[in-house]
Design a protein around this motif. Structure first.
Motif, PDB file in Angstrom:
ATOM      1  N   THR A  69      17.316 -27.522 -36.031  1.00 18.42           N
ATOM      2  CA  THR A  69      17.792 -26.298 -37.134  1.00 18.42           C
ATOM      3  C   THR A  69      18.332 -26.862 -38.203  1.00 18.42           C
ATOM      4  O   THR A  69      18.302 -26.369 -39.201  1.00 18.42           O
ATOM      5  CB  THR A  69      18.132 -24.854 -36.679  1.00 18.42           C
ATOM      6  N   ARG A  94       9.668 -29.824 -26.449  1.00 23.99           N
ATOM      7  CA  ARG A  94       9.974 -29.504 -27.864  1.00 23.99           C
ATOM      8  C   ARG A  94      10.979 -28.903 -28.209  1.00 23.99           C
ATOM      9  O   ARG A  94      10.841 -27.029 -28.371  1.00 23.99           O
ATOM     10  CB  ARG A  94       8.454 -29.036 -28.323  1.00 23.99           C
ATOM     11  N   VAL A  95      11.121 -28.792 -29.495  1.00 19.89           N
ATOM     12  CA  VAL A  95      12.816 -28.014 -30.436  1.00 19.89           C
ATOM     13  C   VAL A  95      13.363 -28.292 -31.559  1.00 19.89           C
ATOM     14  O   VAL A  95      12.493 -29.359 -31.631  1.00 19.89           O
ATOM     15  CB  VAL A  95      13.989 -28.429 -30.014  1.00 19.89           C
ATOM     16  N   GLU A  96      13.128 -27.369 -32.272  1.00 18.83           N
ATOM     17  CA  GLU A  96      13.746 -27.680 -33.589  1.00 18.83           C
ATOM     18  C   GLU A  96      15.369 -28.093 -34.037  1.00 18.83           C
ATOM     19  O   GLU A  96      15.812 -27.724 -33.276  1.00 18.83           O
ATOM     20  CB  GLU A  96      13.061 -26.281 -34.238  1.00 18.83           C
ATOM     21  N   ALA A 112       9.273 -19.189 -17.639  1.00 18.86           N
ATOM     22  CA  ALA A 112       8.331 -19.302 -17.766  1.00 18.86           C
ATOM     23  C   ALA A 112       7.786 -21.208 -18.376  1.00 18.86           C
ATOM     24  O   ALA A 112       7.724 -21.744 -17.879  1.00 18.86           O
ATOM     25  CB  ALA A 112       6.745 -18.593 -17.571  1.00 18.86           C
ATOM     26  N   VAL A 113       8.519 -21.134 -19.849  1.00 18.04           N
ATOM     27  CA  VAL A 113       8.279 -21.690 -20.603  1.00 18.04           C
ATOM     28  C   VAL A 113       9.549 -23.728 -20.441  1.00 18.04           C
ATOM     29  O   VAL A 113       9.037 -24.135 -20.799  1.00 18.04           O
ATOM     30  CB  VAL A 113       8.665 -21.719 -21.469  1.00 18.04           C
ATOM     31  N   LEU A 118       7.038 -29.923 -21.428  1.00 17.29           N
ATOM     32  CA  LEU A 118       5.973 -29.913 -20.558  1.00 17.29           C
ATOM     33  C   LEU A 118       6.191 -31.342 -19.939  1.00 17.29           C
ATOM     34  O   LEU A 118       7.313 -31.661 -20.094  1.00 17.29           O
ATOM     35  CB  LEU A 118       4.738 -30.674 -21.713  1.00 17.29           C
ATOM     36  N   ARG A 178      21.526 -29.069 -32.652  1.00 18.82           N
ATOM     37  CA  ARG A 178      21.317 -27.194 -32.813  1.00 18.82           C
ATOM     38  C   ARG A 178      19.614 -27.205 -32.925  1.00 18.82           C
ATOM     39  O   ARG A 178      19.159 -27.512 -33.766  1.00 18.82           O
ATOM     40  CB  ARG A 178      22.135 -26.847 -34.138  1.00 18.82           C
ATOM     41  N   MET A 205      11.192 -31.508 -36.481  1.00 18.52           N
ATOM     42  CA  MET A 205      10.883 -31.231 -34.931  1.00 18.52           C
ATOM     43  C   MET A 205      11.285 -32.723 -33.803  1.00 18.52           C
ATOM     44  O   MET A 205      11.175 -33.544 -34.726  1.00 18.52           O
ATOM     45  CB  MET A 205       9.279 -31.029 -34.754  1.00 18.52           C
ATOM     46  N   ARG A 252      16.827 -24.091 -29.889  1.00 20.49           N
ATOM     47  CA  ARG A 252      16.466 -23.921 -28.439  1.00 20.49           C
ATOM     48  C   ARG A 252      15.294 -24.347 -28.466  1.00 20.49           C
ATOM     49  O   ARG A 252      14.267 -23.927 -29.345  1.00 20.49           O
ATOM     50  CB  ARG A 252      16.665 -22.244 -29.071  1.00 20.49           C
ATOM     51  N   THR A 253      15.547 -24.540 -27.190  1.00 18.07           N
ATOM     52  CA  THR A 253      14.052 -25.558 -27.306  1.00 18.07           C
ATOM     53  C   THR A 253      13.220 -23.952 -26.608  1.00 18.07           C
ATOM     54  O   THR A 253      13.593 -23.156 -25.873  1.00 18.07           O
ATOM     55  CB  THR A 253      14.721 -25.936 -25.452  1.00 18.07           C
ATOM     56  N   ALA A 254      12.199 -24.384 -27.223  1.00 18.92           N
ATOM     57  CA  ALA A 254      10.895 -23.639 -26.966  1.00 18.92           C
ATOM     58  C   ALA A 254       9.885 -23.600 -26.261  1.00 18.92           C
ATOM     59  O   ALA A 254       9.320 -23.084 -25.134  1.00 18.92           O
ATOM     60  CB  ALA A 254      10.219 -24.056 -28.553  1.00 18.92           C
ATOM     61  N   GLU A 255       9.995 -25.297 -25.613  1.00 20.34           N
ATOM     62  CA  GLU A 255       9.311 -25.562 -24.589  1.00 20.34           C
ATOM     63  C   GLU A 255       8.992 -26.684 -23.372  1.00 20.34           C
ATOM     64  O   GLU A 255       9.533 -27.086 -24.510  1.00 20.34           O
ATOM     65  CB  GLU A 255       7.532 -25.320 -24.812  1.00 20.34           C
ATOM     66  N   ARG A 303      16.225 -29.411 -39.800  1.00 21.63           N
ATOM     67  CA  ARG A 303      14.290 -29.079 -40.584  1.00 21.63           C
ATOM     68  C   ARG A 303      13.510 -30.150 -39.458  1.00 21.63           C
ATOM     69  O   ARG A 303      12.479 -29.727 -40.507  1.00 21.63           O
ATOM     70  CB  ARG A 303      14.462 -28.583 -41.015  1.00 21.63           C
TER      71      ARG A 303
END
Ligand SMILES: Cc1cc2nc3c(=O)[nH]c(=O)nc-3n(C[C@H](O)[C@H](O)[C@H](O)COP(=O)(O)OP(=O)(O)OC[C@H]3O[C@@H](n4cnc5c(N)ncnc54)[C@H](O)[C@@H]3O)c2cc1C
Ligand code: SF4
Ligand code: SF4
Ligand code: SF4
Ligand code: SF4
Lengths: 799, 300, 134
Positions: A470, A466-468, A340-341, A455, A448, A475, A450-453, A473
């Motif tokens: 990595t 929104r993704v880090e 769903a994200v 909008l 590198r 956002m 993984r997409t968190a969400e 380090r």
């Protein structure tokens, strides 16, 4: 009975520890032994010649060899017997190397154990009966389920080799997912251009019968003798009459999302599956057609000048006789709504990779199916490698298809900015790393994280991710026109009905399980059934095609000779004892037992010889050849007869695939373990009935160890459950008499876990010696009488 | 009237009194009596997360035990324990899960509670009031509506602890609908806020109001962008952070327009046309009454 | 300046301790960054939650001096999404607890304005007290 016994020195491997001469003397005392000889190297040419001569000169009818592990030389010696004119099953081996001289350094103890092992083998040999490999005839008819590239390749290979192929595809056309792709990584061949000719080859091949829009309704029987029932779904367009003019579709008023274009365009209720459909004929989609859903329409019938429309056409069934089966039912892509994200289905600019394939594939022949915008992001591992989505597996190809699609969209418009958000980039195949480098050269940005969400801006419909990153380090909050979800490859729903009919096993990821991951990668545990392509697990087209050819070759291997041998080690029924209670029927995991004229009958071609059914027959009417009740009871008795009063003795029941091999490996590694153990080798421990367990205790055993293959590696289904059930029954009888339940130890083992074996055995000995209540003669006596009652009581105990 | 035990927790009889009174009024209208546990402990507000800390689970377990005893002694119709506050829900449910699953911990905690009358066996079931409403049925609820919230654009806010972690959440943690379903049954115009599950900053409001104001700003502005006129919550802490902190938001973002934040139960009272003394509409920093008057949901 | 991270007995022991206290196995972490991307408090943090997981794996005790471990609000956004089923909030709590058990508090009630304190619902005080003091 005329038995010849040989004890091997194995150079010094055995003789340095075991007193071979002494054993020759003591064993000689058993009845029916014509002679006992020791040989320096039994397996050498000289040794073998001696045996052949002995058999002939002394008219031996049974041979026992005490030497290395049967897993090593059993086959050699069985062939030798055959050469000498004896039935190869009139033969037993005692493993006095791996399971004796190599693991028990003390000469005295090793010699005592070796003596027992030889005596056990001699005893077992007395019950040996000649067993014949039976031959079954087999034809050349193959069922191929699934018309993706896997099914196509297998069918063509088989057809070209002169076998008769019946290819069944549930969709109106063959081609599978590959037919939908734009280009194929890493070479970027146009997918339609390379699959197109193959589709035509299938349709026109003299040896291939093509059934599209057809489902498998039923499968019965076994290798060389399958009966398959097909359900051919009604198309409502008479195929012979339709000339594919398309006037019907032009006039049909009912619009539906086009599955072939992944819902990005519309088709009519009467339609042709795709531009490269084979067969190229129209069909009516029953679900959406107005006429077929009680509304008045009938337009297509009116406009079709060929009179091809038939609203009343029924589904049809057809029954086929089949010899072997190839399952090539492919995969489904992950259902992106479940994540769903990422807002698929909610945000109009979030699309799937397969949709993008269609957009690019159709791009050259008309306006794009939808705009792609300027800044595009790919999200990797959607649904894969994600415990939240319930799938731990890596889909293996999405890294590469994203790398491909990214380059293609960039090539269409070089000003586009293309990002790929990944966790690990998997470029494992031939040419993949180079292909990845090409994408980097083209300016594709691999990030590198993984997409968190995601909008969505409700007005502009732009997407914010929104993704880090990595690696730095930081956002990232990225703004994108289009986000492409690299959906993972999941087990196909279409596989289930066929897998259930054939009782195929699935691996934990939900894909079909191969018989052995290394050596039998396209076989299943059901004889004559093979798997190919993504039905077995995610893979790219080259791997799919190789597997398909392999499956075809494996099927040919079985059918080519026109006959095949059945292993004679199968269960058999004593019809005089069988009272037709049918308890064995559900017990057999592969349904090899049938009722014929009120008596159970074991279908030899199906029976795998695990012996599991034996414990389920309340009348003891089932027995297992070469591992008969008499043989096992005899072995148990002799394994315990030499036991001294103050001694502890553990019986190890070891399945041939894992536990016995493990015991061998422990010896090979020269790990020493307690000598108070005697191993009885079986195809599977499920052969051991509860009454045998009680009998063993009655005869002097202090602990029983059951080692069985880890159920994932086992060639037999349901063995572990059956063993546990048998142990439960034994428990329910022995515990009230005063025998501790933990005197029986059961473990699923893998042949490699040497220390597990050692630990388990020492632990069991400790329990048997110290922790358990002592086993008095009185208790053992009680056990003996109850071991005979078990069978009648079993019924209540199970409930 | 069905009687069911209810656990108030530290805030529901003080600062968030009107959440309790409105919930009780609504329950009554639906033929339920929320019977307050006579003896209860503060749950501790946050679930202790380390493996070795059992001490902090004693208070919630005591409450769970007393609820069990209370409902048995008084023959309540439903023995499940209802809570209103999302934080209480989280703590009680997670602790309950822990003592259900880890027998050793249960024994130890029971040992700590040697003064209690009996041992806790893990059998109390904890539910949120929203779950009770879902069970009663959206259909039934909509039948009670006398005053449809038809032209009120309401955006539900969930925050964290109603939904996460998912083992104790009351709905799909990424795409919950329980408040939406409720609001739809009141005939309200439901506005989807993409940040409805985003954390409000929780107890950080105490140490760093600016952060919380910033988080609140994001949440509220997104709701407003989507067209919301009013926000509903189910947690006194969320309510505080989203309502009270608008004062701080305004300091940093002068162009921000205030938006009322109320408990879902307050809107239910209006929809059911219950006497509004207990609704606590006057208890908010941003007064919802002008909006409700404008929408003709209130009579002067 | 680039910092050197030492791998030695102390680092192994620290990692083990955090694993035990949190009940999580940080070596399972894929370093995918989903936790970071999901974290509402990220703007206030000095290292990302995934970095916190990394430092614990490396046994680098400097992780305890970060603001991040105190800023984490136990909102469980990361928990809900971690593809490896890990719970970074438990790791943050374990790190806080190590500090708090050394009697090093992050918040001091006595610094608060008593008038201001009256405004909050009780749960705020209880929660902050529990999370930020020993
Ligand atoms: C977006 C995307 C891009 C890709 N790009 C590439 C690429 O560039 N290069 C590459 O090498 N690979 C690529 N692949 C992978 C490629 O699609 C697969 O390797 C290949 O299609 C596997 O073929 P298959 O025959 O095993 O399965 P499928 O193509 O899935 O075919 C299975 C067939 O079986 C049928 N079926 C299923 N159940 C039944 C049943 N019960 N009865 C009858 N029929 C049934 C299905 O309808 C289907 O037609 C891509 C995959 C995706 C998702
Ligand atoms: S009868 Fe069905 S298929 Fe034919 S035109 Fe009408 S809707 Fe289309
Ligand atoms: S192939 Fe790449 S994108 Fe696909 S699951 Fe594996 S790592 Fe993820
Ligand atoms: S989401 Fe989980 S796996 Fe990914 S970085 Fe965070 S803790 Fe590690
Ligand atoms: S639990 Fe802590 S680290 Fe995880 S998302 Fe919430 S605030 Fe961030």
């Amino acid at each position: 009975m005329r038995i010849g016994v040989y004890i091997c020195h194995c150079g010094g491997n055995i003789a340095d520890v075991v007193d071979v001469k002494k054993i020759c003397e003591t064993v000689q005392q058993q009845d029916d032994i014509i002679f006992t000889k020791d040989l320096e190297h039994t397996c050498s040419e000289e040794g073998q010649q001696t045996i052949v001569n002995d058999i002939k000169e002394n008219n031996l009818d049974r041979v026992v060899i005490a030497a290395c592990s049967p897993l090593f030389h059993e086959k050699t010696f069985m062939k030798l017997l055959e050469k000498a004119g004896l039935n190869p099953y009139m033969f037993e081996m005692a493993n006095i190397r791996e399971q004796c001289s190599w693991c028990h350094p003390s000469k005295g103890n090793a010699t005592r154990k070796a003596e027992d092992l030889v005596n056990m083998a001699v005893k077992k040999s007395k019950f040996d009966k000649p067993l014949q490999k039976t031959s079954m005839t087999i034809g050349k008819r193959v069922l191929v389920v699934g018309g993706g590239i896997a099914g196509i390749q297998a069918s063509l290979d088989l057809g070209d080799s002169g076998f008769e192929v019946f290819m069944v595809e549930k969709e109106p056309s063959i081609g599978g997912k590959m037919a939908k792709l734009s280009k194929t990584f890493p070479t970027e061949d146009c997918a339609t251009c390379i699959i197109g000719p193959k589709l035509t080859d299938v349709a026109t091949h003299p040896n291939i019968h093509l059934y599209t829009y057809t489902e498998i309704k039923d499968i019965q029987g076994f290798l060389g003798n399958f009966t398959v029932t097909l359900r051919k779904k009604a198309r409502h367009v008479i195929q012979e009459k339709c000339v594919s003019c398309g006037i019907c579709a032009e006039k049909c008023p009912t619009k539906v999302p086009d599955e072939f274009n992944e819902g990005l365009s519309e088709r009519k209720a009467i339609y042709i599956h795709s531009p490269i459909a084979v067969p190229r004929k129209y069909i009516i989609d029953e679900e959406n057609c107005r006429q077929l859903n009680g509304q008045r329409c009938g337009i297509c019938e009116k406009v079709c000048v060929q009179g091809a429309i038939d609203y009343l056409q029924p589904d049809e069934e057809e029954v086929l006789k089949i010899d072997t089966i190839i399952i090539a039912t492919g995969y489904d892509t992950f259902q992106p709504e479940l994540k769903a994200v990422y807002g698929y289905g909610k945000f109009e600019n979030v699309i799937t990779a397969l949709q993008l394939e269609r957009i690019i594939a159709t791009g050259s022949s008309g306006p794009p199916l939808r705009p792609l915008g300027n800044r595009i992001a790919f999200i990797q591992c959607v649904g894969s490698r994600d415990e939240q989505a319930g799938h731990e597996h890596c889909s293996r190809i999405c890294c590469m298809y994203a790398t491909k699609l990214a380059q293609l969209v960039k090539r269409i418009n070089p000003n586009r900015e293309v990002y790929i958000f990944y966790t690990d980039l998997r470029a494992y195949g031939k040419g993949f790393e180079e292909y990845y480098k090409r994408a980097q050269n083209a300016g594709i940005k691999f990030i590198r994280g993984r997409t968190a969400e995601i909008l969505e801006d409700p007005k502009t419909k732009k997407l914010f991710m929104r993704v880090e990153d990595t690696l730095s380090r930081q956002m990232i909050e990225g703004e994108f026109d289009v986000v492409v979800l690299s959906n993972g490859l999941m087990p196909a729903k279409g596989t289930d009905p066929v897998a259930n009919l054939l009782k195929l096993v699935k691996s934990p990821d939900g894909f079909l399980q191969e018989a052995h991951p290394k050596f039998r990668p396209v076989d299943t545990l059901v004889d004559g059934v093979f798997i190919a392509g993504c039905a077995q697990g995610p893979k790219d087209i080259p791997d799919t095609v190789s597997q398909a050819s392999a499956a075809a070759a494996r099927a040919i291997r079985l059918m080519n000779k026109g006959q095949y041998d059945i292993e004679p080690i199968t269960a058999f029924i004593d019809p005089d004892l069988c009272d037709g209670c049918e308890k064995c029927i559900p017990a057999c995991p592969i349904k090899a037992i049938q009722m014929i004229d009120g008596k159970a009958f074991v279908q030899g071609a199906l029976c795998k010889g695990c012996g599991l059914c034996c414990a389920y027959c309340p009348k003891e009417a089932i027995d297992l050849a070469y591992y008969t009740k008499n043989q096992i009871m005899g072995e148990i008795e002799l394994a315990l007869s030499s036991k001294k009063p103050d001694e502890t003795r553990i019986l190890i029941f070891a399945d041939n695939t894992c536990a016995y091999r493990l015991a061998d490996n422990v010896g090979t590694a020269r790990l020493s373990y307690p000598h108070e153990t005697r191993v009885i080798r079986l195809p599977s421990c499920s052969r051991i009935t509860p009454s045998m367990m009680l009998y063993a205790f009655a005869k002097g055993a202090d602990g029983l160890f059951f080692g069985e293959c880890d159920h994932k590696a086992s060639p037999y289904t349901g063995a572990s459950e059956a063993i546990q059930r048998n142990i439960r029954i034994a428990h329910s009888i022995m515990e009230p008499i005063g025998v501790d339940g933990n005197r029986i130890y059961f473990a699923e083992l893998l042949a490699s876990l040497l220390t597990d074996y050692y630990k388990a055995i020492t632990n069991l000995i400790k329990i048997a010696k110290k922790e358990a209540r002592p086993l008095t003669d009185e208790i053992r006596q009680q056990l003996l009488s109850s071991s005979k009652q078990v069978l009648s009581e079993e019924k209540e105990v199970i409930r | 009237m069905k009687r069911i035990p209810y656990y108030p927790g530290c805030s529901l009889q003080t600062k968030a009194k009107h959440f309790e009174t409105s919930a009780m009024a609504v329950a009554e209208a639906l033929d339920y009596e929320l019977v307050t546990l006579p003896r209860w402990n503060c749950c501790g507000a946050v679930h202790s997360l380390t493996t070795d800390d059992l001490m902090h689970h004693v208070a919630p377990v005591t409450t769970l035990l007393r609820s069990k005893e209370f409902s048995a002694e008084n023959h309540l119709d439903d023995s499940r324990l209802v809570v209103l506050c999302a934080m209480c829900l989280n703590v009680l449910k997670r602790t309950n899960k822990r003592v259900q699953e880890l027998l050793e911990d249960r024994t130890k905690i029971n040992d700590f509670m040697y003064l209690e009358n009996s041992k806790y066996d893990g059998s109390t079931i904890v539910i949120h009031f929203l779950e009770l409403l879902r069970e009663i049925g959206w259909e039934t609820l909509s039948q009670k509506v006398k005053h449809p919230l038809s032209n009120l654009a309401v955006s539900p806010y969930y925050g964290c602890l109603l939904l996460r972690p998912k083992e104790v959440g009351i709905d799909n943690p990424e795409a919950p609908t329980i408040q939406e379903d409720l609001l739809k049954s009141l005939d309200a115009k439901v506005i989807e806020n993409p940040l409805k599950n985003r954390c409000c900053g929780s107890y950080h409001t105490l140490v760093d109001k600016d952060v919380v104001a910033e988080l609140g700003y994001d949440i509220l502005i997104n709701a407003q962008k989507a067209g919301a006129e009013i926000i509903t919550t189910s947690c006194p802490l969320c309510a505080f952070n989203l309502d009270q902190r608008q004062e701080n938001i305004l300091k940093k973002h002068p162009d921000f327009t205030k938006i009322p934040v109320v408990y879902f139960t307050e809107l239910m009272m209006i929809a059911f046309d219950l006497p509004l003394e207990k609704a606590g509409l006057d208890m908010h920093y941003v007064d919802p009454r002008p909006l409700l008057l404008k929408k003709e949901m209130l009579h002067e | 300046m680039i910092k050197k991270i030492l791998i030695n007995d102390a680092s192994e022991a620290f990692c083990k301790k955090v694993n035990e206290l949190s009940g999580e196995t940080v070596s399972r972490c894929d370093q995918c960054g989903t936790c970071t991307g999901s974290c509402p408090m990220i703007i206030e943090m000095d290292i990302t939650p995934s970095q916190m997981m990394r430092l614990v794996l490396l046994g680098d005790e400097s992780v305890m001096e970060t603001k991040t471990i105190w800023i984490c609000a136990s909102c469980y956004s990361c928990t809900a999404r971690c593809p490896r089923g890990l719970d970074a909030s438990k790791v943050a709590e374990a790190l806080r607890q190590i500090k708090l058990r050394q009697a090093i508090d992050y918040m001091h009630m006595e610094d608060m304005d008593p008038e201001e304190l009256k405004k909050f619902p009780q749960m705020v005080l209880v929660a902050a007290y529990r999370k930020l003091t020993g």
